[in-house]
Motif scaffolding. Structure first.
Motif, mmCIF file in Angstrom:
data_model
loop_
_atom_site.group_PDB
_atom_site.id
_atom_site.type_symbol
_atom_site.label_atom_id
_atom_site.label_comp_id
_atom_site.label_asym_id
_atom_site.label_seq_id
_atom_site.Cartn_x
_atom_site.Cartn_y
_atom_site.Cartn_z
ATOM 1 N N SER A 1 4.350 8.605 -1.897
ATOM 2 C CA SER A 1 3.869 8.637 -3.278
ATOM 3 C C SER A 1 2.355 8.771 -3.374
ATOM 4 O O SER A 1 1.821 9.027 -4.458
ATOM 5 C CB SER A 1 4.322 7.369 -4.018
ATOM 6 N N LEU A 2 1.652 8.621 -2.262
ATOM 7 C CA LEU A 2 0.190 8.704 -2.263
ATOM 8 C C LEU A 2 -0.306 10.057 -1.742
ATOM 9 O O LEU A 2 -1.491 10.218 -1.470
ATOM 10 C CB LEU A 2 -0.392 7.579 -1.401
ATOM 11 N N ALA A 3 0.594 11.034 -1.636
ATOM 12 C CA ALA A 3 0.244 12.313 -1.010
ATOM 13 C C ALA A 3 -0.906 13.028 -1.710
ATOM 14 O O ALA A 3 -1.672 13.746 -1.064
ATOM 15 C CB ALA A 3 1.474 13.219 -0.965
ATOM 16 N N ASP A 4 -1.041 12.855 -3.008
ATOM 17 C CA ASP A 4 -2.102 13.539 -3.743
ATOM 18 C C ASP A 4 -3.283 12.627 -4.060
ATOM 19 O O ASP A 4 -4.122 12.962 -4.895
ATOM 20 C CB ASP A 4 -1.537 14.142 -5.033
ATOM 21 N N GLU B 1 -4.247 -1.935 -6.075
ATOM 22 C CA GLU B 1 -4.291 -2.308 -7.490
ATOM 23 C C GLU B 1 -3.013 -1.950 -8.214
ATOM 24 O O GLU B 1 -2.600 -2.647 -9.150
ATOM 25 C CB GLU B 1 -5.492 -1.641 -8.171
ATOM 26 N N GLU B 2 -2.377 -0.849 -7.829
ATOM 27 C CA GLU B 2 -1.150 -0.428 -8.507
ATOM 28 C C GLU B 2 -0.288 0.372 -7.546
ATOM 29 O O GLU B 2 -0.731 0.785 -6.468
ATOM 30 C CB GLU B 2 -1.486 0.427 -9.739
ATOM 31 N N VAL C 1 2.550 1.341 -4.808
ATOM 32 C CA VAL C 1 3.058 0.751 -3.572
ATOM 33 C C VAL C 1 2.090 -0.317 -3.056
ATOM 34 O O VAL C 1 0.876 -0.137 -3.098
ATOM 35 C CB VAL C 1 3.302 1.857 -2.523
ATOM 36 N N TYR C 2 2.633 -1.438 -2.618
ATOM 37 C CA TYR C 2 1.879 -2.579 -2.077
ATOM 38 C C TYR C 2 0.934 -3.200 -3.111
ATOM 39 O O TYR C 2 -0.063 -3.836 -2.747
ATOM 40 C CB TYR C 2 1.102 -2.196 -0.808
ATOM 41 N N ALA C 3 1.237 -3.030 -4.392
ATOM 42 C CA ALA C 3 0.394 -3.627 -5.437
ATOM 43 C C ALA C 3 0.544 -5.144 -5.420
ATOM 44 O O ALA C 3 1.653 -5.686 -5.424
ATOM 45 C CB ALA C 3 0.777 -3.079 -6.802
ATOM 46 N N ALA C 4 -0.576 -5.833 -5.373
ATOM 47 C CA ALA C 4 -0.605 -7.301 -5.395
ATOM 48 C C ALA C 4 -2.023 -7.736 -5.736
ATOM 49 O O ALA C 4 -2.946 -6.925 -5.792
ATOM 50 C CB ALA C 4 -0.168 -7.874 -4.046
ATOM 51 N N ARG C 5 -2.182 -9.032 -5.958
ATOM 52 C CA ARG C 5 -3.489 -9.567 -6.310
ATOM 53 C C ARG C 5 -4.261 -9.963 -5.051
ATOM 54 O O ARG C 5 -3.713 -10.602 -4.156
ATOM 55 C CB ARG C 5 -3.333 -10.780 -7.227
ATOM 56 N N GLU C 6 -5.533 -9.586 -4.998
ATOM 57 C CA GLU C 6 -6.337 -9.944 -3.834
ATOM 58 C C GLU C 6 -6.517 -11.452 -3.719
ATOM 59 O O GLU C 6 -6.793 -11.962 -2.637
ATOM 60 C CB GLU C 6 -7.695 -9.243 -3.871
ATOM 61 N N GLU C 7 -6.344 -12.177 -4.831
ATOM 62 C CA GLU C 7 -6.419 -13.634 -4.762
ATOM 63 C C GLU C 7 -5.342 -14.199 -3.840
ATOM 64 O O GLU C 7 -5.554 -15.217 -3.177
ATOM 65 C CB GLU C 7 -6.280 -14.253 -6.164
ATOM 66 N N VAL C 8 -4.188 -13.533 -3.806
ATOM 67 C CA VAL C 8 -3.125 -13.973 -2.892
ATOM 68 C C VAL C 8 -3.559 -13.755 -1.451
ATOM 69 O O VAL C 8 -3.314 -14.594 -0.578
ATOM 70 C CB VAL C 8 -1.813 -13.240 -3.199
#
Length: 300
Positions: free
Chosen positions: A41-44, A275-276, A278-285
């Protein structure tokens, strides 16, 4: 238990440099990046080359081990790639881990021409790893194979690590597992498919761990058939392949570590949060996880 992190090769170096440094400061045991030309999904989206990125990361860090998660024959030839590996091992002062896999379908498999069948891909992978092993342990290599040739291929002065850089071989099927059992200092897996869409999230979570246990048992059998004690091969788990993202919370990650340890894994790998998408999560975690790394290594 050792804990590693994957940094996707998407940021320009001023940003990426600080993240690689933070990975070391956080106390992770190893840090990895993908070895693709483009990915799903990040190809572009922005995507940088693996070898120069790892070379730069090696000069920006001092302790943390660095690796490819994972390199494949989809666009690599063993002879020039062995030179790259030898160079990365030198620049990093012997901190390189070479993650290798058969390669998937999609952009990487098609960008240089028609892709191989699945059977051809696994056969090519076995020859790829076997030739890499020979290249990295001999000053001169001469070989003619089904997929690759090497004529007077020189690898001087050789790797800093002896007899060569450690191979971490990604494998889920029995043929690729045999490659891991033959050549790997480590075996890596992303676990079974994430499961039936009719399952509840809790059921999918449990089913994934049960399927992972079956994969571990299969690898044990393959290792024994190859004449290696299963415990002699380190085991790396991509915990973000599970139905729940490992950085959903520090508690989810801790549960993942505990369950991975119970299955005999020596290493787990998580992804730096995006930030959004695949692998989206909060850096606080991630910050909280980093503060608990020492305790997590002992969790049971």
């Amino acid at each position: 238990m050792r804990i590693g992190i994957v940094l996707l090769p998407q940021d320009r170096w001023p940003v990426a440099r600080e993240r690689w440094r933070r990975a070391e400061e956080y106390g992770f045991d190893h840090a990895w990046t993908y070895d693709h030309l483009a990915w799903r999904s990040l190809a572009d989206e922005p995507w940088f080359a693996t070898v120069p990125l790892l070379a730069a990361a090696a000069t920006a860090t001092e302790r943390i081990r660095l690796g490819t998660w994972v390199a494949s024959p989809n666009f690599r030839h063993p002879v020039p790639f062995a030179k790259d590996v030898m160079g990365l091992d030198d620049v990093s002062g012997g901190r390189l881990l070479l993650g290798v896999g058969a390669g998937g379908e999609g952009y990487d498999a098609e960008v240089l021409g028609p892709p191989p069948t699945r059977g051809e891909r696994v056969a090519r992978f076995a020859e790829f790893v076997d030739l890499l092993d020979e290249l990295l342990t001999h000053p001169v290599t001469e070989r003619t194979g089904e997929h690759y040739e090497a004529h007077g291929a020189r690898m001087i002065p050789g790797c800093v690590q002896t007899p060569r850089v450690p191979f971490v071989v990604a494998a889920n099927g029995p043929r690729a597992m045999r490659v891991a059992a033959r050549h790997g200092q480590g075996w890596a897996t992303y676990g079974p498919p994430s499961g039936d869409g009719d399952l509840t999230p809790a059921q999918a979570w449990e089913a994934w761990w049960a399927g992972l246990g079956a994969l571990v048992a299969r690898f044990d059998e393959v290792a024994l058939e190859a004449g290696r004690a299963p415990g002699a091969v380190d085991r790396y788990l991509n915990v973000d392949a599970a139905p729940r993202l490992a950085l959903e919370s520090a508690d989810v990650f801790e549960e993942s570590v505990v369950r991975a340890r119970a299955l005999g894994f020596t290493d787990v790998v998580v992804h730096w949060p995006r930030e959004e998408g695949v692998y989206a999560a909060r850096e606080e975690v991630l910050d909280e996880l980093a503060s608990r790394l020492d305790a997590l290594r002992q969790a049971d």
